[in-house]
Design an enzyme around this catalytic site. Structure first.
Site: not given
Ligand SMILES: Cc1ncc(COP(=O)(O)O)c(C=O)c1O
Length: 408
Positions: A124, A204, A227
């Protein structure tokens, strides 16, 4: 077989009982954010109605209740992740902030030109961009574990990637774009063999499967509350105590100091050293309530239920003409991303919305992966324990209608 009454569980989520565009809401965007059970909503409301005050500061009843609630939530997170010490849990805004904290503290203090930060091709943006920024500052280099054709990590060449220059290996536990469940314990073992520090992006995985940081053997693990049924704006970073103790602070301000002169300051021990300013107290209370709620169901039960939902969804998608489902067959996380030859992801998700179905279309914050796969993006359905098999049959029917509509 589990004895969970999933219909009763679903009834705990007030938001799900509504119509969208004249149809019952079919919420399959859980990988982006989960819905909240009444228990969490009530816990936050109760906190504001009865206990609200600032933490760690006032010698009065409400401040002491707020502090107990806040620190109690930290203990719940520690137990939830299997941490040895409660002080190993730092509250953050979420996964992104956890990773940025490590990059700006451990990373800035320990990396130099020539060092290698090992990532994977399925990260991500939140587990990529902070390391790019750190690499630009320190002269360290980025290296990537490739993604194989089936959407798993290509582990054959892992030994060659783990050269002595690798100082950090940061990887996603469950891919939000492919659904791949990476073998976290095996990856951390390989990293430890060359003395590299490990960070697991648990965004996730934390709400979907049993997670124990000591069994995984990682140095850092980070996740987002929103989440896993908790409010937005709260999350946690687990860091091994020895590392947290040696790391410099990141942000400066109140709450994180022992004593301050006009010239300099001394800092508290972890985790408070990393929590400058008034924290998200209500968020932490909500996170504690979410953890109680999830533990009441059981993460192994959730994992098995997710697997059943995902298998049903994948079956519907695979039966459709001109559709490719991304990611490995099994095991896979609670999501299914597809490429349809006959519709752009944005058109498909717009069509779905007209039928009350919430999907996500786009690059899912993994632009480099989409580029590697030569896709403009994908359409993703992602599940949580309150979804039902009937809902996935309805998703299948809506997507079949979409196919008829677009493939004329
Ligand atoms: C695999 C993964 N990493 C990091 C994030 C980032 O999460 P956040 O926006 O809650 O900090 C997400 C959010 O979709 C994610 O799916």
């Amino acid at each position: 077989m589990t004895s969970i009454d999933w219909a009763k569980v679903r009834a705990d989520f007030p938001i799900l009982a509504q119509q969208v565009n004249g149809r019952p809401l079919l919420y399959l965007d859980n990988a982006a954010s989960s819905q909240k059970p009444r228990a969490v909503i009530d816990a936050v409301a109760r906190y504001y109605e009865h206990d609200n005050a600032n933490v760690h500061r006032g010698l009065h009843e409400l401040s002491s209740r707020a502090t107990d609630a806040f620190e109690g939530a930290r203990g719940k997170v520690a137990r939830y992740l299997g941490a040895e010490h409660t002080e190993e849990i730092v509250f953050t805004r979420g996964t992104t902030e956890g990773i940025n904290l490590v990059a700006n503290t451990w990373g800035a203090a320990n990396l130099k030109a020539g060092d290698v930060i090992l990532l994977t091709e399925m990260e991500h943006h939140s587990n990529l961009v902070p390391w790019q920024m750190l690499a630009a500052k320190t002269g360290a280099k980025l290296r990537f574990v490739p993604v194989a054709d089936d959407g798993s990590l290509a582990l054959d060449g892992l030994g060659e990637l783990f050269t002595p220059e690798v100082k950090l290996f940061a990887f996603v536990h469950v891919s939000n774009s492919l659904g791949t469940i990476n073998p976290a314990a095996e990856l951390c073992r390989a990293a430890r063999a060359v003395g590299a520090v490990t960070l697991v992006d648990g965004a996730q995985s934390a709400g979907h499967m049993p997670v124990n940081v000591r069994e995984i053997g990682c140095d850092f693990f980070t996740f987002s509350g929103h989440k896993i049924c908790a409010p937005t704006g709260i999350g946690a970073l687990y860091g091994r105590r020895e590392l947290l103790e040696k790391m410099p602070p990141w942000q400066g301000g109140g709450e994180m100091i022992v004593s301050v002169t006009y010239e300099r300051a001394t800092y508290k021990q972890p985790p408070h050293k990393f929590e400058a300013g008034t924290p998200n107290i209500a968020g932490a209370v909500g996170l504690g309530a979410a953890i109680d709620y999830i533990e009441g169901i059981g993460r192994q039960n959730i994992f098995e239920h997710d697997a059943e939902l995902t298998a049903r969804a994948v079956r519907h998608l695979e039966e459709m003409p001109g559709v490719r489902v991304l990611g490995p067959k099994a095991p896979r996380g609670a999501l299914a991303a597809l490429h349809a030859e006959w519709a752009h992801p944005h058109d498909l998700t717009t069509f779905a919305n007209e039928h009350g179905l919430a999907l996500r279309g786009g690059h899912h914050c993994t632009q480099p992966l989409m580029r590697k796969l030569r896709l403009p993006g994908t359409t993703r359905a992602s599940f949580y324990f309150y979804n039902t098999l009937e809902e996935l049959d309805r998703m299948g029917a809506i997507l079949r209608e979409a196919h008829k509509f677009f493939d004329r």
